[in-house]
Write an enzyme that holds these catalytic residues in place. Sequence first.
Site, PDB file in Angstrom:
ATOM      1  N   CYS A   1       0.819  -1.229   0.000  1.00 60.07           N
ATOM      2  CA  CYS A   1       0.000   0.000   0.000  1.00 60.07           C
ATOM      3  C   CYS A   1       0.849   1.275   0.000  1.00 60.07           C
ATOM      4  O   CYS A   1       0.359   2.342  -0.380  1.00 60.07           O
ATOM      5  CB  CYS A   1      -0.933   0.010   1.197  1.00 60.07           C
ATOM      6  SG  CYS A   1      -2.054  -1.388   1.192  1.00 60.07           S
TER       7      CYS A   1
ATOM      8  N   HIS B   1      -3.817   7.294   1.678  1.00 60.78           N
ATOM      9  CA  HIS B   1      -4.128   5.938   1.216  1.00 60.78           C
ATOM     10  C   HIS B   1      -5.545   5.614   1.705  1.00 60.78           C
ATOM     11  O   HIS B   1      -5.872   5.834   2.877  1.00 60.78           O
ATOM     12  CB  HIS B   1      -3.103   4.979   1.817  1.00 60.78           C
ATOM     13  CG  HIS B   1      -3.453   3.540   1.656  1.00 60.78           C
ATOM     14  ND1 HIS B   1      -3.988   3.037   0.495  1.00 60.78           N
ATOM     15  CD2 HIS B   1      -3.360   2.487   2.523  1.00 60.78           C
ATOM     16  CE1 HIS B   1      -4.204   1.735   0.647  1.00 60.78           C
ATOM     17  NE2 HIS B   1      -3.836   1.384   1.862  1.00 60.78           N
TER      18      HIS B   1
ATOM     19  N   ASN C   1     -10.213  -0.394  -0.832  1.00 61.23           N
ATOM     20  CA  ASN C   1      -8.778  -0.178  -0.667  1.00 61.23           C
ATOM     21  C   ASN C   1      -8.074  -0.808  -1.878  1.00 61.23           C
ATOM     22  O   ASN C   1      -8.145  -2.017  -2.068  1.00 61.23           O
ATOM     23  CB  ASN C   1      -8.363  -0.848   0.652  1.00 61.23           C
ATOM     24  CG  ASN C   1      -6.884  -0.755   0.955  1.00 61.23           C
ATOM     25  OD1 ASN C   1      -6.061  -0.630   0.053  1.00 61.23           O
ATOM     26  ND2 ASN C   1      -6.545  -0.837   2.223  1.00 61.23           N
TER      27      ASN C   1
HETATM   28  O1  UT7 Z   1      -3.911  -0.951   3.411  1.00 67.28           O
HETATM   29  C1  UT7 Z   1      -3.541  -1.789   4.456  1.00 67.28           C
HETATM   30  C2  UT7 Z   1      -4.379  -3.023   4.312  1.00 67.28           C
HETATM   31  N1  UT7 Z   1      -5.069  -3.414   5.516  1.00 67.28           N
HETATM   32  C3  UT7 Z   1      -6.113  -2.732   6.009  1.00 67.28           C
HETATM   33  O2  UT7 Z   1      -6.490  -1.738   5.528  1.00 67.28           O
HETATM   34  C4  UT7 Z   1      -6.797  -3.342   7.190  1.00 67.28           C
HETATM   35  C5  UT7 Z   1      -7.071  -2.412   8.323  1.00 67.28           C
HETATM   36  N2  UT7 Z   1      -8.044  -3.013   9.227  1.00 67.28           N
HETATM   37  C6  UT7 Z   1      -9.360  -2.837   9.040  1.00 67.28           C
HETATM   38  O3  UT7 Z   1      -9.773  -2.138   8.142  1.00 67.28           O
HETATM   39  C7  UT7 Z   1     -10.299  -3.488  10.046  1.00 67.28           C
HETATM   40  O4  UT7 Z   1      -9.556  -4.126  11.052  1.00 67.28           O
HETATM   41  C8  UT7 Z   1     -11.280  -4.497   9.377  1.00 67.28           C
HETATM   42  C9  UT7 Z   1     -12.273  -3.775   8.502  1.00 67.28           C
HETATM   43  C10 UT7 Z   1     -10.496  -5.522   8.563  1.00 67.28           C
HETATM   44  C11 UT7 Z   1     -12.057  -5.244  10.460  1.00 67.28           C
HETATM   45  O5  UT7 Z   1     -12.754  -4.311  11.267  1.00 67.28           O
HETATM   46  P1  UT7 Z   1     -12.670  -4.386  12.849  1.00 67.28           P
HETATM   47  O6  UT7 Z   1     -13.563  -3.352  13.371  1.00 67.28           O
HETATM   48  O7  UT7 Z   1     -11.215  -4.318  13.223  1.00 67.28           O
HETATM   49  O8  UT7 Z   1     -13.280  -5.808  13.151  1.00 67.28           O
HETATM   50  P2  UT7 Z   1     -12.615  -7.027  13.948  1.00 67.28           P
HETATM   51  O9  UT7 Z   1     -11.564  -7.678  13.111  1.00 67.28           O
HETATM   52  O10 UT7 Z   1     -12.266  -6.582  15.329  1.00 67.28           O
HETATM   53  O11 UT7 Z   1     -13.830  -8.007  14.038  1.00 67.28           O
HETATM   54  C12 UT7 Z   1     -15.007  -7.696  14.800  1.00 67.28           C
HETATM   55  C13 UT7 Z   1     -16.029  -8.779  14.552  1.00 67.28           C
HETATM   56  C14 UT7 Z   1     -15.477 -10.190  14.691  1.00 67.28           C
HETATM   57  O12 UT7 Z   1     -16.490 -10.993  15.247  1.00 67.28           O
HETATM   58  P3  UT7 Z   1     -16.460 -11.374  16.808  1.00 67.28           P
HETATM   59  O13 UT7 Z   1     -15.175 -12.119  17.005  1.00 67.28           O
HETATM   60  O14 UT7 Z   1     -16.511 -10.068  17.533  1.00 67.28           O
HETATM   61  O15 UT7 Z   1     -17.680 -12.212  16.961  1.00 67.28           O
HETATM   62  C15 UT7 Z   1     -15.242 -10.605  13.260  1.00 67.28           C
HETATM   63  O16 UT7 Z   1     -15.325 -12.018  13.097  1.00 67.28           O
HETATM   64  O17 UT7 Z   1     -16.518  -8.680  13.212  1.00 67.28           O
HETATM   65  C16 UT7 Z   1     -16.393  -9.944  12.545  1.00 67.28           C
HETATM   66  N3  UT7 Z   1     -16.134  -9.704  11.138  1.00 67.28           N
HETATM   67  C17 UT7 Z   1     -17.118  -9.534  10.248  1.00 67.28           C
HETATM   68  N4  UT7 Z   1     -18.443  -9.530  10.373  1.00 67.28           N
HETATM   69  C18 UT7 Z   1     -19.179  -9.312   9.281  1.00 67.28           C
HETATM   70  C19 UT7 Z   1     -14.938  -9.585  10.503  1.00 67.28           C
HETATM   71  N5  UT7 Z   1     -15.142  -9.326   9.197  1.00 67.28           N
HETATM   72  C20 UT7 Z   1     -16.480  -9.304   9.016  1.00 67.28           C
HETATM   73  C21 UT7 Z   1     -17.301  -9.082   7.902  1.00 67.28           C
HETATM   74  N6  UT7 Z   1     -18.644  -9.077   8.085  1.00 67.28           N
HETATM   75  N7  UT7 Z   1     -16.795  -8.834   6.684  1.00 67.28           N
END
Ligand code: UT7
Length: 330
Positions: free
Chosen positions: A117, A257, A287
């Site tokens: 990225c 970004h 992204n």
């Molecule tokens: O350019 C660099 C590339 N990387 C990035 O940009 C990633 C940066 N990170 C992010 O954007 C965020 O961490 C995400 C969007 C990937 C995830 O959001 P979050 O608020 O950090 O969610 P989380 O990983 O803490 O997950 C919260 C919950 C989990 O469920 P439980 O364990 O609380 O029951 C996940 O399993 O949300 C669940 N979850 C989803 N639910 C519905 C994770 N992905 C999804 C999904 N739909 N797509």
Amino acid sequence: MKDRLLPVGIAGLGSYAPQRVLTNAELAQMVETSDEWIFQRTGIRERRVAAEGEDSGAMGTLAALRAIENAGLEPGDLDLILCATTTPDKPFPSTACRIQDRIGAKRAGGFDLNSACSGFIFALNTAAQFIRTGLKKRVLVIGTETLSRLIDYEDRNTCVLFGDGAGAMVLTPLEDAGRGEYLGGSIHADGGKDDVLEVPAGGSSLPASLETVRNRQHYMVMGGNKVYRFAVSTFVRLVREALEPYGYEELGRIVPHQVNQRIIESALERLDLPKEAAFTNIHKYGNTSAASVPMAFDEAYREGKLPEGKLVCSVAFGAGLSWGHFLLRW
Ligand code: UT7
């Protein structure tokens, strides 16, 4: 020595997004997710996906031609092509060489640069040095990604976030460009955290085999939370450091970004800046890794969101880990 360095400017901008739109509703039919979850957590409504046979080189070519036209130049005027991509057309030859041929930039040399990225930021900083030192005069910088080819559409952690596209800029001496003076930039890395965001197989450390395919190791894996925290704190630090010599009143726009709308907004909050301080188009494209900064930059420029005479700062962070910025006076 410093007196002899040539001021650098942005002569042209262009971008391209493939036609196929992949909506949140469609993803909700593929994995357990919802439009509401994706939009609230990321700010993304839809992203673009390259057509069959449409590769990073093909998209980069279209973005490049638009940037060259915007600069009022011909492909034959270019001296050098830098292509930032994590999704090259092939392991080799470089995608830069393929684009050089497709646009007919007969005089230009070229090479690829991979820093995920942060790739476009690193490539632009590199290009600027060639012009500052007088080694090259007209440098095309491209960020192009076909991330849909690395995404596991069974993994909801990653498939909702990423999209395809390309963006480009032409850099020349400032006196030719007449705008976008390059004021400086940075390139950083912390390679100790390479497993936070990676494609495990397909390179020399784990070549492709039946087993790697069976184990789905050619897809991107990501520790979303770790990247999230790293991105917010890095965004804040990079903007503070970039603006420190000038003051916030000089800031015209941040073109970051397009990592995640929540990351961008929480960084702005910490910087005490309003939401409008950053240009975002993540709702439309998701992204797009190395393509996101030049795609956003081109759109901000076309929408008149880059105030003349003010500072425009781009920051990026991603796999490596890697991070960096560039600062322009528009
Ligand atoms: O350019 C660099 C590339 N990387 C990035 O940009 C990633 C940066 N990170 C992010 O954007 C965020 O961490 C995400 C969007 C990937 C995830 O959001 P979050 O608020 O950090 O969610 P989380 O990983 O803490 O997950 C919260 C919950 C989990 O469920 P439980 O364990 O609380 O029951 C996940 O399993 O949300 C669940 N979850 C989803 N639910 C519905 C994770 N992905 C999804 C999904 N739909 N797509």
